[in-house]
Design an enzyme around this catalytic site. Sequence first.
Site, PDB file in Angstrom:
ATOM      1  N   ARG A  19       0.827  -1.214   0.000  1.00  0.00           N
ATOM      2  CA  ARG A  19       0.000   0.000   0.000  1.00  0.00           C
ATOM      3  C   ARG A  19       0.858   1.260   0.000  1.00  0.00           C
ATOM      4  NH1 ARG A  19      -0.861   4.867   2.336  1.00  0.00           N
ATOM      5  NH2 ARG A  19      -0.469   3.959   4.404  1.00  0.00           N
ATOM      6  N   ASP A  20       1.501   1.557   1.097  1.00  0.00           N
ATOM      7  CA  ASP A  20       2.290   2.786   1.209  1.00  0.00           C
ATOM      8  C   ASP A  20       3.476   2.769   0.261  1.00  0.00           C
ATOM      9  OD1 ASP A  20       2.797   5.292   2.247  1.00  0.00           O
ATOM     10  OD2 ASP A  20       3.905   4.568   3.975  1.00  0.00           O
ATOM     11  N   HIS A 213       6.420   4.312  12.708  1.00  0.00           N
ATOM     12  CA  HIS A 213       6.422   4.302  11.241  1.00  0.00           C
ATOM     13  C   HIS A 213       7.480   5.310  10.787  1.00  0.00           C
ATOM     14  CE1 HIS A 213       4.143   4.094   7.255  1.00  0.00           C
ATOM     15  NE2 HIS A 213       5.006   5.090   7.059  1.00  0.00           N
ATOM     16  N   CYS A 246       8.453   9.835  -0.689  1.00  0.00           N
ATOM     17  CA  CYS A 246       7.709  10.858   0.035  1.00  0.00           C
ATOM     18  C   CYS A 246       7.513  12.044  -0.889  1.00  0.00           C
ATOM     19  CB  CYS A 246       8.451  11.284   1.297  1.00  0.00           C
ATOM     20  SG  CYS A 246       7.565  12.556   2.208  1.00  0.00           S
TER      21      CYS A 246
END
Length: 309
Positions: A19-20, A213, A246
Amino acid sequence: MALKTTGAQAVSLVEVGPRDGLQNEKTPIATAHKVELCQRLLAAGIARLEAAAFVSPKWVPQMADGADVLAGLKSQRGASVSLSALVPNLKGMESAIEAGVQEVVVFTAASEAFTQKNINCSIADSIERFKPVIELARQHHIHVRGSISCALGCPYEGDVPVNRAADVARRLADVGVQEFDVADTIGVGTAGQTRAVFEAVAKAVPVDRIAGHFHDTYGQALANILAALQVGVRTFHSSVAGLGGCPYAKGATGNVATEDVVYMLQGMGYDTGIDLNALVDAGEWVSTTVLGRPYASRAGRALWTRRQG
């Protein structure tokens, strides 16, 4: 889902790569490849897998096939495996229930500026929006995690006060969130800062309900995990092969690689329940075969190269 009780020598990892890790990939990834990645990770011993996000495909097109990915994992489900999905609202929650997840993730931040930019509301409003989602989750016996982004720094605000994440965790607990994912979203945190933030959060909610995280933008993720371990945290998120990036930090390497975390933890005597060799196989496969790029995990790459003779 009841949280796994972890002893002094056990650490639980939540694998967020599917997912991430994949959500920011620009080139569409075949559903079959996503399913195979999840299957490889589960076969390696991953017990908690964040496999999908039920968000608008307009904003995150890579996650549009979440229901199909979870359907492809139907045979892997069982008492020892928990599949999770990110849900932004009630519609997402309803889709997650239909897909058969065991846990869901709602998300806010420790930064007002980030919350406004990311989901166009205040922290207080974001938490208010969670209430019907959490109530529906409770009715279906689905575990709810609350992600607190930018707990150690914000791309818009810069430094974030140490107690901000603790305040948000307390407010999330008040509306029924069961686990608190404290995230260094842009990877700027250092070990001392991490220790201070996690100590503050541990005063607000039970430490066995806290997860770390960490992104590895500045190469500090493993040091930050060690600092959180010293506070008593025993659950961490990671991404196979360091998948992900990111969007708020140019050149960011994204999530800490699961292989690097497992290698460190096993070297310290912790039990993760993960077969590192099988994990390396999964990381090398998704990197080179699926994404067509070099294998980014440093521990994984070293182990893979050694195995090739």
